[in-house]
Design a protein around this motif. Structure first.
Motif, PDB file in Angstrom:
ATOM      1  N   ILE A   1      10.796   6.901  -0.329  1.00  0.00           N
ATOM      2  CA  ILE A   1       9.617   7.421   0.364  1.00  0.00           C
ATOM      3  C   ILE A   1       8.837   6.283   1.014  1.00  0.00           C
ATOM      4  N   ALA A   2       8.607   5.208   0.267  1.00  0.00           N
ATOM      5  CA  ALA A   2       7.883   4.067   0.829  1.00  0.00           C
ATOM      6  C   ALA A   2       8.643   3.458   2.002  1.00  0.00           C
ATOM      7  N   THR A   3       9.963   3.390   1.893  1.00  0.00           N
ATOM      8  CA  THR A   3      10.770   2.832   2.979  1.00  0.00           C
ATOM      9  C   THR A   3      10.712   3.713   4.215  1.00  0.00           C
ATOM     10  N   VAL A   4      10.737   5.017   4.030  1.00  0.00           N
ATOM     11  CA  VAL A   4      10.663   5.938   5.171  1.00  0.00           C
ATOM     12  C   VAL A   4       9.322   5.804   5.884  1.00  0.00           C
ATOM     13  N   ILE A   5       8.236   5.724   5.117  1.00  0.00           N
ATOM     14  CA  ILE A   5       6.916   5.578   5.740  1.00  0.00           C
ATOM     15  C   ILE A   5       6.848   4.300   6.560  1.00  0.00           C
ATOM     16  N   PHE A   6       7.472   3.243   6.056  1.00  0.00           N
ATOM     17  CA  PHE A   6       7.413   1.954   6.740  1.00  0.00           C
ATOM     18  C   PHE A   6       8.319   1.902   7.969  1.00  0.00           C
ATOM     19  N   ALA A   7       9.487   2.552   7.906  1.00  0.00           N
ATOM     20  CA  ALA A   7      10.496   2.384   8.953  1.00  0.00           C
ATOM     21  C   ALA A   7      10.500   3.488   9.995  1.00  0.00           C
TER      22      ALA A   7
ATOM     23  N   VAL B   1       0.833  -1.202   0.000  1.00  0.00           N
ATOM     24  CA  VAL B   1       0.000   0.000   0.000  1.00  0.00           C
ATOM     25  C   VAL B   1       0.871   1.256   0.000  1.00  0.00           C
ATOM     26  N   TYR B   2       2.055   1.172   0.608  1.00  0.00           N
ATOM     27  CA  TYR B   2       2.952   2.338   0.609  1.00  0.00           C
ATOM     28  C   TYR B   2       3.366   2.739  -0.794  1.00  0.00           C
ATOM     29  N   LEU B   3       3.380   1.783  -1.708  1.00  0.00           N
ATOM     30  CA  LEU B   3       3.846   2.083  -3.058  1.00  0.00           C
ATOM     31  C   LEU B   3       2.849   2.938  -3.826  1.00  0.00           C
ATOM     32  N   ILE B   4       1.574   2.886  -3.450  1.00  0.00           N
ATOM     33  CA  ILE B   4       0.552   3.617  -4.209  1.00  0.00           C
ATOM     34  C   ILE B   4       0.768   5.126  -4.142  1.00  0.00           C
ATOM     35  N   PRO B   5       0.821   5.756  -2.943  1.00  0.00           N
ATOM     36  CA  PRO B   5       1.083   7.207  -2.945  1.00  0.00           C
ATOM     37  C   PRO B   5       2.483   7.560  -3.420  1.00  0.00           C
TER      38      PRO B   5
ATOM     39  N   SER C   1       6.353   9.149  -9.297  1.00  0.00           N
ATOM     40  CA  SER C   1       6.581   8.262 -10.437  1.00  0.00           C
ATOM     41  C   SER C   1       7.303   7.001  -9.956  1.00  0.00           C
ATOM     42  N   ILE C   2       8.113   6.402 -10.818  1.00  0.00           N
ATOM     43  CA  ILE C   2       8.830   5.188 -10.445  1.00  0.00           C
ATOM     44  C   ILE C   2      10.321   5.478 -10.399  1.00  0.00           C
ATOM     45  N   GLY C   3      11.055   4.586  -9.753  1.00  0.00           N
ATOM     46  CA  GLY C   3      12.493   4.774  -9.610  1.00  0.00           C
ATOM     47  C   GLY C   3      12.893   4.681  -8.152  1.00  0.00           C
ATOM     48  N   LYS C   4      14.051   5.183  -7.827  1.00  0.00           N
ATOM     49  CA  LYS C   4      14.560   5.091  -6.468  1.00  0.00           C
ATOM     50  C   LYS C   4      13.924   6.074  -5.496  1.00  0.00           C
TER      51      LYS C   4
END
Length: 421
Positions: A299-305, A281-285, A291-294
């Motif tokens: 961003i998704a990793t920061v939200i999760f960690a 779900v983090y990947l959606i926003p 867009s895509i890439g690093k």
């Protein structure tokens, strides 16, 4: 001298007196309500489930047979009787029956709550499973047609508006994030590998001790021998950037949560959502705005960690002993001095643990982030999964574990603490 075995066995015998028999009969007659009256809600739930199952089988036994199935109402009666007998045995030979574990309700209130639950649940469950054609609204929740698509459309409109209105902000943030990633990846990837290895082992020695140096050296040897060096450096660049952002944001937010009860009340639910949402779900926003890439992977990793370091920072500051704060107040410490010279130094072990957990959780997002173009070792795992390369996938997974364990050894300071003692 031999002991009398009958004397030992008598110690474990349960006396069968009038009060024991009365308690068993009362529990047999009341069934689940006996447990409800005493606040034993787990026992109440288990006995109620058994009884409603027996009632359903009993009612089904008097219904017309379906598909040559012979109705057997006796099974339902047997289940009910067995459930009541178990309740009677628990009342007679279990823990004292007059104890009320649930102090929120009186015995009478607990009894009425149990009666209300049974009156509500029993008819609905029996009707649902025993009726040939139960009411459709009872079988499936009466959802509103078009509510999901209409609400989803509102989210789409909001995201499109934000992307158009804040395009400069997103572009600048993405550019800054990509520049940071490229700089760290360049430092890791283009530097001579002996220099990188020596720097890592020196950092391990300074932070944790000689055992960490040995483990980090073996880890780097594994990454190099199995041709994972470049991908590992890319992964470590992503993790380093994510952890840096988590530390910069998480420690101040953790301090705010520890100092302000109102802020903690507002932030805690947000942290719960960040930790319980599925990782995809983090990947959606992240993809929607960046867009895509690093950068979206970061961003998704920061939200999760990030929640880990926020919670552990707040916990470390809250656990500062009260007498230490009182001593600092007695010497006239200002709030800033209290925070910087008393609370934060004493909270360092908890903050270090938060950084450690942030690193571990960031590495756990490597494979997920690779699905949106983050690359690194996660991409190697995905390629192995797509092409059914089991061995290569296992080796790449071990490389991720090796990176995690090496960073964990470097962040810990157990060995250095032992050396100082």
């Amino acid at each position: 001298m031999l002991e009398n075995p009958s004397a030992d066995s008598s110690r474990f015998a349960v006396p069968l007196d009038a009060s024991t028999i009365a308690a068993g009969i009362r529990a047999f007659v009341m069934g689940p309500l006996w447990a409800a009256q005493r606040g034993r809600w787990f026992l109440f739930a288990a006995s109620a489930i058994a009884e409603v199952t027996g009632l359903t089988l009993l009612v089904q036994g008097f219904m017309p047979p379906v598909e040559d199935v012979v109705p057997t109402p006796g099974r339902g009666v047997l289940i009910i009787v067995l459930a009541r007998l178990v309740m009677a045995l628990i009342a007679a030979y279990g823990t004292p029956s007059d104890r009320i574990p649930d102090h929120r309700l009186s015995p009478r209130q607990s009894l009425w709550v149990g009666i209300a639950i049974l009156v509500f649940a029993y008819p609905l469950v029996v009707y649902r499973f025993a009726a040939p054609a139960p009411w459709e609204a009872l079988v499936s929740f009466p959802a509103i047609d078009g509510l999901d698509s209409g609400t989803a459309r509102l989210f789409d409109v909001a995201v499109d508006w934000m992307k158009k209105s804040w395009v400069d902000f997103f572009d600048a943030f993405t550019a800054g994030l990509r520049a940071t990633l490229n700089a760290i990846e360049t430092a890791f990837g283009l530097a001579p590998w002996p220099v990188v290895a020596m720097t890592a082992m020196l950092a391990a020695w300074y932070l944790s001790g000689l055992r960490a140096v040995l483990f980090v050296g073996l880890s780097l040897l594994y990454l190099g021998l199995f041709n994972f060096w470049d991908k590992s450096m890319s992964t470590l660049a992503l993790v380093a950037t994510s952890v840096l952002i988590c530390v910069v944001i998480g420690i101040p937010v953790g301090i705010l949560c520890a100092k302000s009860r109102r802020a903690n009340t507002l932030i805690e639910p947000l942290l719960d959502v960040m930790q319980t949402l599925p990782t995809f779900v983090y990947l959606i926003p992240a993809v929607a705005f960046f867009s895509i890439g690093k950068p979206p992977g970061v961003i998704a990793t920061v939200i999760f960690a990030a929640p880990s370091i926020v919670r552990l920072t707040a916990l470390g500051i809250r656990q500062v002993p009260a007498h230490v704060r009182e001593a600092a107040d007695a010497f006239g410490a200002t709030p800033a001095q209290m925070l910087l010279k008393v609370e934060l130094p004493l909270a360092v072990p908890s903050i270090r643990l938060g950084i450690n957990q942030t690193i571990m959780m960031s590495l756990s997002m490597v494979v997920v982030a690779a699905m949106i173009g983050a690359g690194g070792l996660g991409l190697e795992v995905i390629h192995s999964l797509q092409h059914l390369k089991t061995g290569q996938g296992i080796l790449a997974g071990i490389a991720i574990v090796v990176c995690a364990m090496a960073l964990d050894r470097m962040v810990r300071r157990e060995g250095r603490a032992r050396r100082r003692k």
